[in-house]
Design an enzyme around this catalytic site. Structure first.
Site, short mmCIF file in Angstrom:
data_model
loop_
_atom_site.label_atom_id
_atom_site.label_comp_id
_atom_site.label_asym_id
_atom_site.label_seq_id
_atom_site.Cartn_x
_atom_site.Cartn_y
_atom_site.Cartn_z
N ASP A 264 0.85 -1.19 0.00
CA ASP A 264 0.00 0.00 0.00
C ASP A 264 0.88 1.24 0.00
O ASP A 264 1.85 1.33 0.77
CB ASP A 264 -0.94 -0.01 1.22
CG ASP A 264 -1.95 -1.14 1.13
OD1 ASP A 264 -2.42 -1.43 0.01
OD2 ASP A 264 -2.26 -1.75 2.17
N CYS A 279 8.28 0.94 4.75
CA CYS A 279 7.61 0.73 3.45
C CYS A 279 8.60 0.54 2.30
O CYS A 279 8.52 -0.44 1.57
CB CYS A 279 6.64 1.87 3.18
SG CYS A 279 5.36 1.97 4.44
N ASP A 348 -6.97 2.26 10.82
CA ASP A 348 -6.68 1.80 9.45
C ASP A 348 -7.95 1.90 8.62
O ASP A 348 -9.01 1.48 9.09
CB ASP A 348 -6.20 0.34 9.52
CG ASP A 348 -5.40 -0.09 8.30
OD1 ASP A 348 -5.85 0.21 7.18
OD2 ASP A 348 -4.35 -0.71 8.48
N ARG A 350 -7.81 0.88 5.22
CA ARG A 350 -7.53 0.18 3.96
C ARG A 350 -8.54 -0.91 3.69
O ARG A 350 -8.78 -1.27 2.56
CB ARG A 350 -6.12 -0.42 3.98
CG ARG A 350 -5.06 0.62 3.80
CD ARG A 350 -3.69 0.03 3.96
NE ARG A 350 -3.41 -0.36 5.33
CZ ARG A 350 -2.26 -0.88 5.73
NH1 ARG A 350 -1.31 -1.10 4.85
NH2 ARG A 350 -2.06 -1.19 6.99
N SER A 372 5.06 -10.12 3.51
CA SER A 372 4.27 -9.16 4.28
C SER A 372 4.12 -9.68 5.69
O SER A 372 4.08 -10.88 5.92
CB SER A 372 2.89 -9.00 3.65
OG SER A 372 2.02 -8.30 4.51
ZN ZN Z 1 5.42 4.01 5.24
#
Ligand code: ZN
Length: 440
Positions: A264, A279, A348, A350, A372
């Site tokens: 993401d 990330c 969150d 998402r 992940s």
């Molecule tokens: Zn990040």
């Protein structure tokens, strides 16, 4: 339409006589199923073939208006820029794209999931095949637009160059060129929501979903309320990109291994290298692992979703960063999610329930290595019927020091780890950099 609303509509249009040069003088605020001239092209979500399913049509151009079978506008969030281009006269409102030579570079599908209305509800499985399957509509002047495009490219990344120099990756002249470029097939997809399916995915009623989408977008889409016969909505949100390393045919081939990351968007880290999270290190590591998988006879896939800052957006994200760094006791893993909840109301947004659609579109039935730690992504994929054989987390030495707060908080919250789950006391002691040090 009643006389009253019609006169209001005309009043609106006459406020600015210049808009009459672009559009008919009468503004149509909404439509109704029984209205004269409203005959949507049949759209049977989950039908066996493209022809039977029918094209998704949201255009308000004159030849398409009465035949529209979708609410909203094509282009995801970019529909607003298109509107601006029309408003300033850079683009005619009835511009028609020339699709010659735009066809996909690689064939993907069709797979049985494309005609399973429970497997794909947030994208149009035939969205790349407008020219192939719906050319007769285009020829009749119907403004059908693709929502998926498939192309090929070479990628050149400094981190990949370094991995090659360090001997962690090799140039094979195939997946990695002699010059160190990665060969990829890329798929871009815009969101297309089949509202009954989206509602079912979240366990809510379609009526509730439609009302919330109407109310909480400032009443942007009255047809969500007035056109219960239209089941498809093109939301003005970001889409996704799929990067395929190796042969795309292998993704749906159960005899081939598949390494995958679902990422993401985190612009601050992914593009600009901010070190408060993991990330970019995750993204780079997954590109390397996907490349290695392709080089050893399998295939690698990175799916990149435009869901910045857990779909809360960058403004919320930065507000939370400030609160984290300023809070009493400093930025600790123990308070990581709390600060997000204080600002956004949730930790969150998402909502990974829609995420597996793209995997079903790609024909994925098993992921051998899933890169992940996210339990939400893992559960969404497994619950959608796709097997995950092995979960891979980022190697310790690739984590930036300041990102420990995020990682430890996520592990304590249920994220996957092969190591220890920290205790409440331990979370208090996982601390990020003092904010003042970076105020320069
Ligand atoms: Zn990040």
């Amino acid at each position: 339409m009643t006389k009253d609303t019609e006169s209001q509509d005309n009043a609106l249009a006459s406020q600015d006589s210049s808009s009459e040069q672009l559009y008919p003088s009468r503004v149509v605020l909404t439509t109704y199923p029984s209205q004269h001239g409203i005959e949507p092209i049949p759209l049977k979500w989950g039908a066996e073939t493209a022809a039977e399913r029918g094209p998704v049509l949201a255009s308000r151009q004159p030849d398409s208006f009465g035949k529209r079978n979708a609410i909203g506008a094509g282009g995801g969030s970019y529909c607003i820029y298109r509107a601006l281009a029309v408003a300033i006269g850079a683009l005619g409102p009835n511009h028609r794209p020339d699709f010659r030579l735009t066809e996909p570079t690689n064939k993907i599908g069709p797979f049985p999931s494309w005609s399973d209305p429970s497997k794909i509800v947030s994208m149009d499985p035939w969205g790349h095949a407008t020219v192939e399957h719906f050319s007769d509509y285009l020829e009749k002047g119907i403004d059908v637009r693709p929502t998926i495009a498939i192309t090929k490219a070479h990628m050149k990344l400094a981190e990949i160059d370094e991995a090659i120099r360090n001997g962690q990756l090799r140039c094979d002249g195939d997946v990695v060129t002699e010059g160190g470029e990665l060969k990829v097939v890329k798929v871009a997809s815009e969101p297309v929501w089949y509202l009954p399916g989206v509602a079912e995915r979240f366990g809510i009623s379609e009526a509730n979903l439609r009302r919330a989408l109407f109310e909480d977008t400032g009443g942007m889409y009255p047809e969500l309320i007035t056109r219960p016969d239209l089941k498809v909505f093109l939301p003005p949100i970001g889409g996704l990109t799929v990067y395929i390393f190796g042969n795309p045919d292998y993704i749906s081939d159960p005899t081939k291994r598949l390494t995958m990351r679902v990422h993401d968007e985190c612009n601050g880290s992914d593009v600009f290298g901010s070190d408060i999270c993991t990330c970019k290190p995750y993204l780079i590591y997954s590109i390397e692992e996907c490349t290695r998988e392709a080089q050893s006879g399998g295939v690698g896939v990175v799916v990149y979703f435009r869901k910045e800052g857990r779909a809360l957006g960058e403004v919320t994200k930065y507000l939370v960063y400030n609160a984290r760094k300023r809070q009493e006791g400093g930025d600790t893993a123990a308070n990581y999610f709390k600060r997000t909840e204080f600002v956004a109301g949730v930790k969150d947004m998402r909502f990974q329930a829609l995420m597996p659609d793209i995997l079903h579109w790609l024909g994925v039935s098993r992921i051998d290595r899933f890169i992940s730690m996210s339990n939400m992504k893992y559960e969404a994929i497994v619950n959608s019927g796709i097997e995950i054989v092995e979960r891979i987390s980022i190697p310790e030495d690739r984590m930036p020091a300041d990102s420990k707060v995020e990682i430890e908080a996520k592990i304590a919250d249920g994220y996957f780890t092969t190591g220890q789950v920290p205790t409440a006391d331990a979370l208090q002691s996982v601390k990020g950099r003092n904010w003042d040090e970076i105020a320069h």
